[in-house]
Design a protein around this motif. Sequence first.
Motif, PDB file in Angstrom:
ATOM      1  N   THR A  78     -55.980 -16.544   3.944  1.00  0.00           N
ATOM      2  CA  THR A  78     -55.692 -16.344   5.363  1.00  0.00           C
ATOM      3  C   THR A  78     -56.650 -15.332   5.984  1.00  0.00           C
ATOM      4  O   THR A  78     -56.858 -15.354   7.202  1.00  0.00           O
ATOM      5  CB  THR A  78     -54.240 -15.874   5.563  1.00  0.00           C
ATOM      6  N   ALA A  79     -57.221 -14.434   5.170  1.00  0.00           N
ATOM      7  CA  ALA A  79     -58.231 -13.516   5.699  1.00  0.00           C
ATOM      8  C   ALA A  79     -59.416 -14.303   6.248  1.00  0.00           C
ATOM      9  O   ALA A  79     -59.963 -13.977   7.309  1.00  0.00           O
ATOM     10  CB  ALA A  79     -58.686 -12.557   4.605  1.00  0.00           C
ATOM     11  N   THR A  80     -59.789 -15.360   5.543  1.00  0.00           N
ATOM     12  CA  THR A  80     -60.928 -16.182   5.966  1.00  0.00           C
ATOM     13  C   THR A  80     -60.548 -17.154   7.069  1.00  0.00           C
ATOM     14  O   THR A  80     -61.247 -17.266   8.077  1.00  0.00           O
ATOM     15  CB  THR A  80     -61.487 -16.964   4.761  1.00  0.00           C
ATOM     16  N   THR A  81     -59.431 -17.840   6.910  1.00  0.00           N
ATOM     17  CA  THR A  81     -59.108 -18.927   7.835  1.00  0.00           C
ATOM     18  C   THR A  81     -58.595 -18.452   9.181  1.00  0.00           C
ATOM     19  O   THR A  81     -58.978 -18.996  10.222  1.00  0.00           O
ATOM     20  CB  THR A  81     -58.073 -19.868   7.200  1.00  0.00           C
ATOM     21  N   ILE A  82     -57.730 -17.437   9.202  1.00  0.00           N
ATOM     22  CA  ILE A  82     -57.135 -17.008  10.478  1.00  0.00           C
ATOM     23  C   ILE A  82     -57.278 -15.510  10.726  1.00  0.00           C
ATOM     24  O   ILE A  82     -56.614 -14.954  11.599  1.00  0.00           O
ATOM     25  CB  ILE A  82     -55.640 -17.402  10.563  1.00  0.00           C
ATOM     26  N   ASN A  83     -58.154 -14.852   9.949  1.00  0.00           N
ATOM     27  CA  ASN A  83     -58.466 -13.433  10.168  1.00  0.00           C
ATOM     28  C   ASN A  83     -57.264 -12.512   9.968  1.00  0.00           C
ATOM     29  O   ASN A  83     -57.187 -11.450  10.581  1.00  0.00           O
ATOM     30  CB  ASN A  83     -59.052 -13.216  11.572  1.00  0.00           C
ATOM     31  N   ILE A  84     -56.333 -12.916   9.128  1.00  0.00           N
ATOM     32  CA  ILE A  84     -55.181 -12.078   8.794  1.00  0.00           C
ATOM     33  C   ILE A  84     -55.152 -11.922   7.280  1.00  0.00           C
ATOM     34  O   ILE A  84     -54.805 -12.869   6.566  1.00  0.00           O
ATOM     35  CB  ILE A  84     -53.854 -12.684   9.289  1.00  0.00           C
ATOM     36  N   PRO A  85     -55.542 -10.755   6.753  1.00  0.00           N
ATOM     37  CA  PRO A  85     -55.542 -10.586   5.296  1.00  0.00           C
ATOM     38  C   PRO A  85     -54.151 -10.737   4.713  1.00  0.00           C
ATOM     39  O   PRO A  85     -53.187 -10.157   5.213  1.00  0.00           O
ATOM     40  CB  PRO A  85     -56.054  -9.144   5.117  1.00  0.00           C
ATOM     41  N   GLY A  86     -54.051 -11.552   3.669  1.00  0.00           N
ATOM     42  CA  GLY A  86     -52.770 -11.677   2.992  1.00  0.00           C
ATOM     43  C   GLY A  86     -52.393 -10.416   2.255  1.00  0.00           C
ATOM     44  O   GLY A  86     -51.231 -10.181   1.961  1.00  0.00           O
ATOM     45  N   ALA A  87     -53.390  -9.557   1.961  1.00  0.00           N
ATOM     46  CA  ALA A  87     -53.164  -8.282   1.288  1.00  0.00           C
ATOM     47  C   ALA A  87     -54.185  -7.285   1.817  1.00  0.00           C
ATOM     48  O   ALA A  87     -55.264  -7.678   2.276  1.00  0.00           O
ATOM     49  CB  ALA A  87     -53.307  -8.448  -0.230  1.00  0.00           C
ATOM     50  N   PRO A  88     -53.879  -5.982   1.777  1.00  0.00           N
ATOM     51  CA  PRO A  88     -54.844  -4.978   2.272  1.00  0.00           C
ATOM     52  C   PRO A  88     -56.196  -5.054   1.581  1.00  0.00           C
ATOM     53  O   PRO A  88     -57.219  -4.745   2.185  1.00  0.00           O
ATOM     54  CB  PRO A  88     -54.137  -3.652   1.960  1.00  0.00           C
ATOM     55  N   SER A  89     -56.220  -5.476   0.313  1.00  0.00           N
ATOM     56  CA  SER A  89     -57.475  -5.538  -0.431  1.00  0.00           C
ATOM     57  C   SER A  89     -58.418  -6.615   0.092  1.00  0.00           C
ATOM     58  O   SER A  89     -59.584  -6.658  -0.298  1.00  0.00           O
ATOM     59  CB  SER A  89     -57.187  -5.798  -1.912  1.00  0.00           C
ATOM     60  N   SER A  90     -57.937  -7.486   0.973  1.00  0.00           N
ATOM     61  CA  SER A  90     -58.766  -8.573   1.506  1.00  0.00           C
ATOM     62  C   SER A  90     -59.292  -8.288   2.906  1.00  0.00           C
ATOM     63  O   SER A  90     -59.802  -9.198   3.574  1.00  0.00           O
ATOM     64  CB  SER A  90     -57.962  -9.886   1.528  1.00  0.00           C
ATOM     65  N   MET A  91     -59.181  -7.038   3.342  1.00  0.00           N
ATOM     66  CA  MET A  91     -59.608  -6.726   4.704  1.00  0.00           C
ATOM     67  C   MET A  91     -61.102  -6.935   4.900  1.00  0.00           C
ATOM     68  O   MET A  91     -61.543  -7.447   5.929  1.00  0.00           O
ATOM     69  CB  MET A  91     -59.215  -5.291   5.057  1.00  0.00           C
ATOM     70  N   MET A  92     -61.916  -6.527   3.924  1.00  0.00           N
ATOM     71  CA  MET A  92     -63.355  -6.694   4.072  1.00  0.00           C
ATOM     72  C   MET A  92     -63.736  -8.177   3.987  1.00  0.00           C
ATOM     73  O   MET A  92     -64.712  -8.602   4.605  1.00  0.00           O
ATOM     74  CB  MET A  92     -64.104  -5.898   2.993  1.00  0.00           C
ATOM     75  N   THR A  93     -62.960  -8.960   3.263  1.00  0.00           N
ATOM     76  CA  THR A  93     -63.183 -10.407   3.233  1.00  0.00           C
ATOM     77  C   THR A  93     -62.903 -11.012   4.590  1.00  0.00           C
ATOM     78  O   THR A  93     -63.601 -11.939   5.023  1.00  0.00           O
ATOM     79  CB  THR A  93     -62.290 -11.062   2.163  1.00  0.00           C
TER      80      THR A  93
END
Length: 503
Positions: A78-93
């Motif tokens: 979801t970090a990639t597809t809709i700009n909402i990280p599924g977890a805090p560790s995916s914010m930079m992704t």
Amino acid sequence: MDMFLTLSGGFAALLDWTVLAFMISGFLIGTFFGAMPGLTSVLAIALLLPITYSIDVVPALVMCSSIFMAGMYSGSITATTINIPGAPSSMMTAVEGNQLMRKGFGANALGHAALGSMIGGSLGALLLMAFMPVAAEISLLIRTPGKFSLVLFALAVIVIVDKGNIAKGIVATLLGIMLATVGIDVLQPIPRFNFGTETLVEGIDIMPLVIGAFAVSEVLIQAQSWDGGLSRTLAKAKDLKILRRDFIPPLSEIRAIGFLAYIRSAIIGYGIGILPGAGGSMAAFVSYAVARSGSKKPEEYGKGSREGIAAAESANNAMCGGAFVPMLMFGIPGDPTTAIVLGVLVINGLQPGPRLLENQADLLAPMLASLFISALVLIPLTLWLLGPYFVRIVSIPKGLLYSSIAVVALVGSYVATYSVFQMFLALIFGVLAYFMRRQNYSTVSLLLGFILGPDLEQYLRRSLSLNDGNPMVFLTNPDSLFFLGLTAVAVYLILFRRPRRTA
């Protein structure tokens, strides 16, 4: 030789169909919880904790480790597809992956995220198996002043990464640190900044801030730009024909990133994972900053850098292996997920410590093997089977998609804290983050300040209290001096060194 035979027995244990079923089901559960904003792998293991009473210890630990790896990886979806990280560790992704998604390279971005997760997770698991005793000894050498300098390094690099908004990054980071001070003092059982209300005595939980700053604010941003933003991507996605081979990153792009970059990021993630309390967020932040500072194409960062995705995802998945080291050796969880896994160990009568490896290695080996297999096999297999559905998340009607996200996020906030007050805080933080994003204040810096603020404070106060208030302790301890020097080098590389010219 004995350790090799024990690990071989751990891989053989996964061939048992019941153990294999627990590993696969755990991975699928972790993928779902990690991808949904507000539902983390921590929550997944916590909800499944009662089940561990009724099953054997080996399937329970295997399931926990696969949930851990899947939850760390799937936050990138979801970090990639809709700009909402599924977890805090995916914010930079999210920073890099969603930019590629908007340009029509969503499948490619997810492929790079999966490849980085696979390499980082596999190397992290291998490093865990090979160097756990040695790594535990090294982690003991980092004293309190060194831990303060490490946290300071993480805060500094994430602020200066955005050269054009350093002042706003500092303000956002300080705001996050201020929010983290609400509640019980980190060193004394004294409430502070609770404004006379009992509801704030317990402090502010991280989940409302994560959900508010990323899920709720994103819903508000998209509601404001109903005809802009992702709407063009939505229109393209409806007619987009996505083949499974689109998720395989071209060899030319992998070569451009460089295999040594994956290894470097994995080592950074594993090393940070060893430090108690560091977690995947710090691993991703530090690795991303290091990759950007030494990149041949720094101008791509923030605009869809595949190198940035690889660095962040390799590090946060490698952190999984490192986080098990302090938990197994000392009973000190490396991150919130391993804190729950520690509960599983204790429930089954396993006491962490050096003797655990000597006496109960046969029970731990399948867990370590599951961590490796989850990264090496299940991550690419899941993307191969379900990848087209991941990308088509954006083809869901925008109103339905974001209203559903808002509901799930708020429900997830309540489930994670069982507090109506914390759920309302998620709304408040969402509105705050919405206005911050409109003024180009970094919500990543806000969250990082909130996560690392308590550690920064307690390490600072402990260091000073143990040295009669003398701040020179940070310059006289070799480990502290090393991280301060690393901070200075990062500042120079990011702010003052001119980018290399490319042909």
